[in-house]
Structure formats: C-alpha cells, structure tokens
Design a protein around this motif. Sequence first.
Motif, PDB file in Angstrom:
ATOM      1  N   ARG A 167       0.895  -1.220   0.116  1.00 16.74           N
ATOM      2  CA  ARG A 167      -0.147  -0.103   0.477  1.00 16.74           C
ATOM      3  C   ARG A 167       1.062   1.399   0.495  1.00 16.74           C
ATOM      4  O   ARG A 167       0.445   2.414  -0.569  1.00 16.74           O
ATOM      5  CB  ARG A 167      -1.174   0.064   1.421  1.00 16.74           C
ATOM      6  CG  ARG A 167      -0.858  -0.193   2.535  1.00 16.74           C
ATOM      7  CD  ARG A 167      -1.212  -0.246   3.955  1.00 16.74           C
ATOM      8  NE  ARG A 167      -2.300   1.274   3.792  1.00 16.74           N
ATOM      9  CZ  ARG A 167      -2.686   1.615   4.621  1.00 16.74           C
ATOM     10  NH1 ARG A 167      -2.646   1.264   5.846  1.00 16.74           N
ATOM     11  NH2 ARG A 167      -3.305   3.151   4.864  1.00 16.74           N
ATOM     12  N   LYS A 181     -18.172   9.246   2.749  1.00 20.20           N
ATOM     13  CA  LYS A 181     -17.088   9.659   3.319  1.00 20.20           C
ATOM     14  C   LYS A 181     -16.649   8.987   4.606  1.00 20.20           C
ATOM     15  O   LYS A 181     -16.690  10.318   5.199  1.00 20.20           O
ATOM     16  CB  LYS A 181     -15.903   9.996   2.270  1.00 20.20           C
ATOM     17  CG  LYS A 181     -15.578   9.481   0.920  1.00 20.20           C
ATOM     18  CD  LYS A 181     -15.153  10.299   0.452  1.00 20.20           C
ATOM     19  CE  LYS A 181     -14.767  10.714  -0.987  1.00 20.20           C
ATOM     20  NZ  LYS A 181     -13.627  11.311  -2.176  1.00 20.20           N
ATOM     21  N   ALA A 237     -10.726   9.838   5.101  1.00 18.31           N
ATOM     22  CA  ALA A 237      -9.932   9.784   4.270  1.00 18.31           C
ATOM     23  C   ALA A 237     -10.155   8.524   3.838  1.00 18.31           C
ATOM     24  O   ALA A 237      -9.142   8.490   2.830  1.00 18.31           O
ATOM     25  CB  ALA A 237      -8.721  10.529   4.587  1.00 18.31           C
ATOM     26  N   ASP A 238      -9.734   7.073   4.535  1.00 18.37           N
ATOM     27  CA  ASP A 238      -9.538   5.903   3.278  1.00 18.37           C
ATOM     28  C   ASP A 238     -10.926   4.964   4.235  1.00 18.37           C
ATOM     29  O   ASP A 238     -11.237   4.384   3.201  1.00 18.37           O
ATOM     30  CB  ASP A 238      -8.815   5.335   4.364  1.00 18.37           C
ATOM     31  CG  ASP A 238      -7.903   6.188   4.357  1.00 18.37           C
ATOM     32  OD1 ASP A 238      -7.182   6.702   3.804  1.00 18.37           O
ATOM     33  OD2 ASP A 238      -6.474   5.867   5.993  1.00 18.37           O
ATOM     34  N   ARG A 241      -9.878   2.723   1.304  1.00 19.39           N
ATOM     35  CA  ARG A 241      -8.166   3.160   0.049  1.00 19.39           C
ATOM     36  C   ARG A 241      -7.315   2.728   0.707  1.00 19.39           C
ATOM     37  O   ARG A 241      -7.523   2.893   1.382  1.00 19.39           O
ATOM     38  CB  ARG A 241      -8.783   4.247  -0.416  1.00 19.39           C
ATOM     39  CG  ARG A 241      -7.897   4.731  -1.633  1.00 19.39           C
ATOM     40  CD  ARG A 241      -8.338   5.919  -1.709  1.00 19.39           C
ATOM     41  NE  ARG A 241      -8.581   6.932  -1.457  1.00 19.39           N
ATOM     42  CZ  ARG A 241      -9.121   8.103  -1.389  1.00 19.39           C
ATOM     43  NH1 ARG A 241      -9.641   8.627  -2.606  1.00 19.39           N
ATOM     44  NH2 ARG A 241      -9.336   9.047  -0.333  1.00 19.39           N
ATOM     45  N   LEU A 242      -6.309   1.821   0.177  1.00 19.59           N
ATOM     46  CA  LEU A 242      -5.733   1.310   1.173  1.00 19.59           C
ATOM     47  C   LEU A 242      -4.710   2.679   0.085  1.00 19.59           C
ATOM     48  O   LEU A 242      -4.164   2.818   1.110  1.00 19.59           O
ATOM     49  CB  LEU A 242      -5.147  -0.173   0.795  1.00 19.59           C
ATOM     50  CG  LEU A 242      -5.422  -0.971   1.632  1.00 19.59           C
ATOM     51  CD1 LEU A 242      -6.956  -1.185   1.129  1.00 19.59           C
ATOM     52  CD2 LEU A 242      -4.531  -2.273   2.327  1.00 19.59           C
ATOM     53  N   SER A 243      -4.294   2.600  -0.790  1.00 20.78           N
ATOM     54  CA  SER A 243      -4.016   4.041  -1.467  1.00 20.78           C
ATOM     55  C   SER A 243      -4.397   4.672  -2.658  1.00 20.78           C
ATOM     56  O   SER A 243      -5.581   3.841  -2.936  1.00 20.78           O
ATOM     57  CB  SER A 243      -2.491   3.295  -1.422  1.00 20.78           C
ATOM     58  OG  SER A 243      -2.654   2.444  -2.526  1.00 20.78           O
ATOM     59  N   GLU A 244      -3.566   5.048  -3.392  1.00 18.62           N
ATOM     60  CA  GLU A 244      -4.285   5.437  -4.982  1.00 18.62           C
ATOM     61  C   GLU A 244      -4.576   4.903  -5.259  1.00 18.62           C
ATOM     62  O   GLU A 244      -5.325   4.481  -6.148  1.00 18.62           O
ATOM     63  CB  GLU A 244      -3.347   7.242  -5.044  1.00 18.62           C
ATOM     64  CG  GLU A 244      -2.076   6.668  -5.595  1.00 18.62           C
ATOM     65  CD  GLU A 244      -0.927   6.750  -3.836  1.00 18.62           C
ATOM     66  OE1 GLU A 244      -1.286   7.364  -3.269  1.00 18.62           O
ATOM     67  OE2 GLU A 244       0.139   6.713  -4.625  1.00 18.62           O
TER      68      GLU A 244
END
Lengths: 405, 214
Positions: A19, A330, A333-334, A370-373
């Motif tokens: 990630r 949401k 953020a994740d 969302r672990l990363s973009e």
Amino acid sequence: MKPSQRLLVLLLSGTTALRGGGFFDTLDDKTRFDSDALGLHADLSFMTDATLYIPELPAQGLVISDDHLLFVPRLMTFFDVQMGDRLTLHTQVRADRGFDPGAAPDGEVRLDEYYLQARILKDDDLNVRVGKFGTAFGSWAKRSLSWNNPFVTAPMAYEDVLTVSDQKIPVSVDQFVHRRDVSDKKNLWLPILWGPSYATGLSVSDRIDWVEYAFEIKNASISSSPEVWDAAQVGFPTNPTVTGRVGLHPAPEWSLGTSVSHGAYLQANTASSLPIGSSVNDFTQTTWGIDAGYEHGRWQIWSELIGTRFEVPRVGALEAVSGFIEAKYKLTADLWTAFRWNQAAFGDVPGLDISWDRNGWRSDIALGWRLSENIQTKLQYSLGDKSGQEPEGNHLGALQVVIKF
Amino acid sequence: MKHISTLLLVFLGIYTLIADGTIEGKLSVDSMKPSPSRPGYLPSPTKHPVLKPESAPAIVYLERDDGQYPRQRTNETAHIRQSGYQFHPSMVAIQTGAKVNFPNLDDEFHNVFSCSKAKHFDLGRFRKDEISSDVLFNKPGVVKIYCEIHQHMRCFVVVLDTPWFVKTDPEGKFSLKNIPAGDYWLRIFQPSERRTQERVTVMDGQTNIVNFTR
C-alpha cells in the motif's frame, strides 16, 4: 481452505504490504510512451480485481454459481493511444471467469471494448466514436468499472434477470407465465439493461456549457447479452438499437439526465420460432429513463428510474419499471460506506390479471477501504425479496480487492 | 538606561544577521514524472481546457545530525490552488506542524486527497470559492496529493522538521540565509522524487557557494 480462498487471503495480505510504496507508480511509468514531436501518447494500464461471492442459492442477479462460494479473479488491460489533439484509440481486454461472474468457469479472454474516437472541431467537445463501447443510456455505465463502483454488484435494473428471452420464444402465453415460478435462466433470459452493454456501433456526443448529449446506434439492444455485443462476430442487424441521453449540469453539485432507447432485441436465430408473417424486427425493446446525481463534500448520491416495454411474440407488450437510489459517504480519508435501495415492479400479462414477473426489492450495503491511490477493498451485503415463491436467494455477500496501475 | 537597552537590542539583531551564514548555489532541476494513468479512461471531459502542468522547482533544505530544530515556521499556511485543472504550485515545502490550504478556482468540483504515509486526508468534493479546511501536516515526509475526479492532477507537499528550506527559482538557483553556524547535510528533493545530498559547513557571516552538477 479452498485454493481460491487461499488466493484471496494472499491477495489481501499482499495488497496491504504494497500500500505505501511507489511500486505501482513505477510500473505505470514503464508502460507509457510519450512523443511530443510525433504528437503520440500511448499508455498501457491495468486494473485487477479479485472477488469472493457468498450467495444464498440460487444466486441473485447475474452471479452464476452452484456453490455457496464463488471466486472470480479478473485482469483488465487498457490500451489508450492519443494521436494528435483529436484522435484517440481505446481498447479493453479482460481475462476472467466470464463477463458475468461464473459465466465461464474455466476462464476466458475477451476484447470487451475497442473504439476510435475523433474530436471533430478544434475548440469543441463534439466527438464521434466508432467501435464497441458502453451504452450512453443512464449514468451507471460510466462508473461501472470496479474501481468506480462503490459496490461489488450492479444495480438491479442492470443485472436482475427478467423472464423475457432473446433466444427462447414462448409457444403460448401460459408457457411464458410459467417462467415466473422457476429460477432465472441466466443464460437465456434478459435484464432491462445488461451491465454497461458494450455493444458495437457509432456514437456522437458533445458538451456545450452545462448541457451534454450522446446519441448512438448499435447492433444490439441494451438488454442483449454479451454474446451478441460484438458486431465483428455476429454482424450488424437491419433494425439496430438507437439510444440517446441528454444531460444537464445546472451546478457542480447536480447532474440530471433523461435517456431513451429503442430497437429489436431478439437474436437472428429465433426467426424460425416466430409467428408466421413476423420477423425479429417486429419485436422491440423500448426503454426510457431519468437519472439524477448530487455530490458535495463527503456525499455522492445517484438515482435512476427506468421503464421498459418488451414486445414478446405470442404474449404482447410487457412493461416494467425499475429504479434505485444509491449514496456513498466518506467516513474518513480511507473508509467509506455506501447504501443502495433497488425496487422493480411489473405490469400485467396482456389479457390476464397477473404480473409477468415478480415484483421485488433489494437493499445493498457496502463498506470500502482505500488502502492507497492504487488499491481498495470492498465488502458488500445484499438483502432482497421478491413476491410469491422463492425464485432466488435473499442474501448475497461479496468481498472484492481492486488494484489499478 | 532605556536608550542603552534599545542600542543593545539593535546591536544584537545586527550581530545575529551578520553572524549567521548563507548558502547559495545552483542545480539542474529535473521534471515530474508523467501523471499517473487512469485505467480505462481518457481524461474526463472538462468544462474548460486542461492547462499544462507548471514545471515544479526543487526543494533545497539543511538538516543537522542531532535532528533538533527551532519551530520557527510552524505557523505558516501554504496555499495550493486548483486552477485550469492543475495544482499551483505543484511543489511546496513546509515545516512539520504547518498547514496547507487548497482553494478551488475552477468552475467544477475538485476532490483533493492523499494516501501518503506522512498524511492521509480527503477534502471531499468542493466547488469554486468554497472555503476548504486547512490541512495540518504533523509528520515529516513527502506527501503526494491527487484529485479524485481529475486523476492527471498531482502535486507534492514536502514536510520537513527543519525550518531551513527554500524552493529553487526557474534557473535552479537557491539561497538559504540566516543559518546558524555549524555542520549540515544540504539535501535536495527533485520533482522527479530523486534526492541528493552533500555535507556543508556554515560559518558566521560567510556565504558558502554550493553548485550541484548532475
């Protein structure tokens, strides 16, 4: 633990490990070609997802499984080429276990999208597109890829199988009515819209200030199955389907649209089963829809209401209405959560006081991380019910990991 | 007595300015990597043309071995505008504890977010002239920032514990002033994410010239 479950666990732990790194950015850089001198930009990109479906049998929608667990890995390869300012080429190849989960248990590779698009005027968004691509109808097809869909499955209107078939012509009204009491024949019957409907044809689209439109003429009806989407394999019919959508963006928060589609839906090989004196062109699907979307801050909300009318040989005109409202919020953020309410209602069989399919509803709830973009995971639970007997399972669970690069 | 105190303070101030050192130099600034691709999609239609991204500067900064720094720039708030479907500027440096604001100057929504280790945040959809909350960056590191709607958009916030940092000008020139005497690592963060460093010594009242070649 089955090998498929082991693979999913491995993928989940692997994606968590990946990630934070720039691994996918680096990979993305390696699959790109840019030449300003030639005016050529080419990009090979990928999206892969792994999904574990846990259905109550018979499974809801277009999930095709005889087992309480169905593992579906998928690799999507996209090749985009920009030639100068106005010409673009796009292809999407998928390797998976069928367009619909479990439709090809042993796996297959398909060319799901390919098109050439030209921007006609230098300072305008008027585009002409030729090839095989998603429908202009409604607003869901544009966000149907697993990265953009807050859920694992599609809304009911796009995947709930009705008793109308493009291959099996009823020999009598009674035989047709009997279909509502048996489990869905997912290889023979049709939904109102079949997913994003990657049929083949030509489209014209434009955006002028806060108004946009798209009109297309395609080889298959919006309800047609993936087997007949590719005109290179099945040809182009004499009565193609015409579809159009006009959309408004009165403010950044709002998007509103109305869509219409009309065309023949029966496959050519049904001609010999039709009543004498009729042809496949006499039996059409006419569909209208309105869609509305709102987004602001942490909220995104979409809704569609779709009405359709099938002309069915020996039965007559059959009408149905299906709609959904879907909200994504949401939490952090994740983390995000999403809820969708789907409902469908069916008109009566002509001359009878009985609806031609079972009225029903389904609620979907999802939690996403969302672990990363480049990586996200989704967990979905669906609870549905249809009137009368139990033609399909009420429950569906699904877990999905999506990686794009 | 009052006059003596004032004179003393002025003298100390002037002494400090003279006593602290300066590092100047020049380097070749490289360019950002191409924007990450958006699988399956060409750039989404936008109401107005998408402008070309501006060329980013390099960040030059000084760090000490003991890692102890005055917190003299933590009250600063940097501004990264969204205009022409690009971030401006595309690279900023701040001291750990400082904030960044993201005003939207375009007629359409943007959704600024980051999943970087040093900072996770998501501002959601916000429109032109809407006041978005300041984002506090309280961990050092490089924070890559994207727009969820327009995936070609990206910028960097370089969060540093040290207050001694500066952006290069378009020719790659830099000047770090009022640096206390001592030994430092002079480090560079390039738009390509490449990093280089060199050992330097700052002496009171002197200007040290450091030029980097590729």
